[in-house]
Write a protein that holds these residues in place. Sequence first.
Motif, mmCIF file in Angstrom:
data_model
loop_
_atom_site.group_PDB
_atom_site.id
_atom_site.type_symbol
_atom_site.label_atom_id
_atom_site.label_comp_id
_atom_site.label_asym_id
_atom_site.label_seq_id
_atom_site.Cartn_x
_atom_site.Cartn_y
_atom_site.Cartn_z
ATOM 1 N N SER A 239 0.655 -1.196 -0.052
ATOM 2 C CA SER A 239 -0.170 -0.016 0.628
ATOM 3 C C SER A 239 1.009 1.079 0.016
ATOM 4 O O SER A 239 0.206 2.794 -0.496
ATOM 5 C CB SER A 239 -0.776 0.256 1.045
ATOM 6 N N VAL A 240 2.212 1.126 1.048
ATOM 7 C CA VAL A 240 3.097 2.174 0.955
ATOM 8 C C VAL A 240 3.460 2.462 -0.502
ATOM 9 O O VAL A 240 3.440 3.505 -0.887
ATOM 10 C CB VAL A 240 4.093 1.886 1.421
ATOM 11 N N GLN A 241 3.818 1.523 -1.013
ATOM 12 C CA GLN A 241 4.658 1.509 -2.531
ATOM 13 C C GLN A 241 3.555 2.196 -3.715
ATOM 14 O O GLN A 241 3.766 3.242 -3.848
ATOM 15 C CB GLN A 241 4.753 -0.222 -3.451
ATOM 16 N N ALA A 242 2.257 1.844 -3.237
ATOM 17 C CA ALA A 242 1.498 2.087 -4.377
ATOM 18 C C ALA A 242 1.413 3.360 -4.299
ATOM 19 O O ALA A 242 0.864 4.599 -4.376
ATOM 20 C CB ALA A 242 0.079 1.534 -3.851
ATOM 21 N N ALA A 243 0.848 4.121 -2.908
ATOM 22 C CA ALA A 243 0.738 6.056 -2.229
ATOM 23 C C ALA A 243 1.710 6.486 -2.476
ATOM 24 O O ALA A 243 1.658 7.802 -2.570
ATOM 25 C CB ALA A 243 -0.600 5.264 -1.244
ATOM 26 N N TYR A 244 2.933 6.272 -2.164
ATOM 27 C CA TYR A 244 3.705 7.170 -1.901
ATOM 28 C C TYR A 244 5.091 6.811 -2.819
ATOM 29 O O TYR A 244 5.952 7.533 -3.694
ATOM 30 C CB TYR A 244 4.626 7.190 -0.638
ATOM 31 N N PHE A 245 6.084 5.334 -2.738
ATOM 32 C CA PHE A 245 7.159 5.039 -3.355
ATOM 33 C C PHE A 245 6.609 5.215 -5.319
ATOM 34 O O PHE A 245 7.778 5.585 -5.672
ATOM 35 C CB PHE A 245 7.517 4.192 -2.926
ATOM 36 N N GLY A 246 5.362 4.434 -5.554
ATOM 37 C CA GLY A 246 5.496 4.754 -6.751
ATOM 38 C C GLY A 246 5.243 6.105 -7.545
ATOM 39 O O GLY A 246 5.756 6.492 -8.628
ATOM 40 N N GLU A 247 4.858 7.130 -6.516
ATOM 41 C CA GLU A 247 5.085 8.112 -7.298
ATOM 42 C C GLU A 247 6.463 9.117 -6.391
ATOM 43 O O GLU A 247 6.640 9.756 -7.662
ATOM 44 C CB GLU A 247 3.405 9.515 -5.946
ATOM 45 N N HIS A 248 7.077 9.275 -6.086
ATOM 46 C CA HIS A 248 8.088 9.210 -5.679
ATOM 47 C C HIS A 248 9.036 8.523 -6.696
ATOM 48 O O HIS A 248 9.946 9.675 -7.248
ATOM 49 C CB HIS A 248 8.575 8.650 -4.675
ATOM 50 N N HIS A 249 8.782 7.612 -7.321
ATOM 51 C CA HIS A 249 9.576 6.982 -8.643
ATOM 52 C C HIS A 249 9.607 7.187 -9.319
ATOM 53 O O HIS A 249 10.029 7.481 -10.338
ATOM 54 C CB HIS A 249 9.796 5.434 -8.690
#
Length: 249
Positions: A239-249
Amino acid sequence: MESILSVQGLGVRFGSLQAVDDVTFEAQRGKITAIIGPNGAGKSSLFNLISGAIKPSFGQVLFEGHNVTGASPDKMLRSGLSRSFQITNLFFELPVQENLRLAAQFLEQGRGLFRPLSASTRAHERVEQLVEQFGLQSKRHELAGYLSHGEQRRLEIAVSLAARPRMLLLDEPTQGMSHADTRETEALIRGLAAEHGLSILLVEHDVDLVMNLSDHVVVMHQGQKLAEGAPAQVRGNASVQAAYFGEHH
């Protein structure tokens, strides 16, 4: 582990906007806790609720078991909580040493108000400690406004520590810093916790720094707590990867 800060069901509304909604977490004594999240996630609002800059609509903030919800900055400082600001907050027209002395005057508890500065021994001793700890010997007589951005941010952390708080709240301490200044500040923050036992809560946009530096991470998304845990645990959360890290990268 012993909790030093407890955030319980904290939230705030701005009109029809629920900026922060029912956030609960704990920060452990002597550890570094970070709040992260995408732009607009509510992390800055949460930080301001905890530090007393914004009064919550509901919920509580407990520090060492005492209710400090919505307390003014001076009451927070008396309780043992100190904070820095996202925008550098110094007296630019005063020397480094004087910025530190004004903050350290808090240690005199009003006794030095009408006395000559030479009589403010506790404040003077604290200034000397901070000058040495932060490597400011060569800058002590320089105007704060003439320091580099990285030096100003580090001076602000020193100012925040002048009153000997037991917990330091840092609002994006590496914002606008060069890579070298960021690494130096990272080492400084880590040393404050590891060597001096200071408890630290920080809001930070640099994900890599947070994952390297923090003991515990709280992830915000759309005003709510999305996840929390150790850095590796948070990084691996889908969920964190989808909400945050996906956007970060």
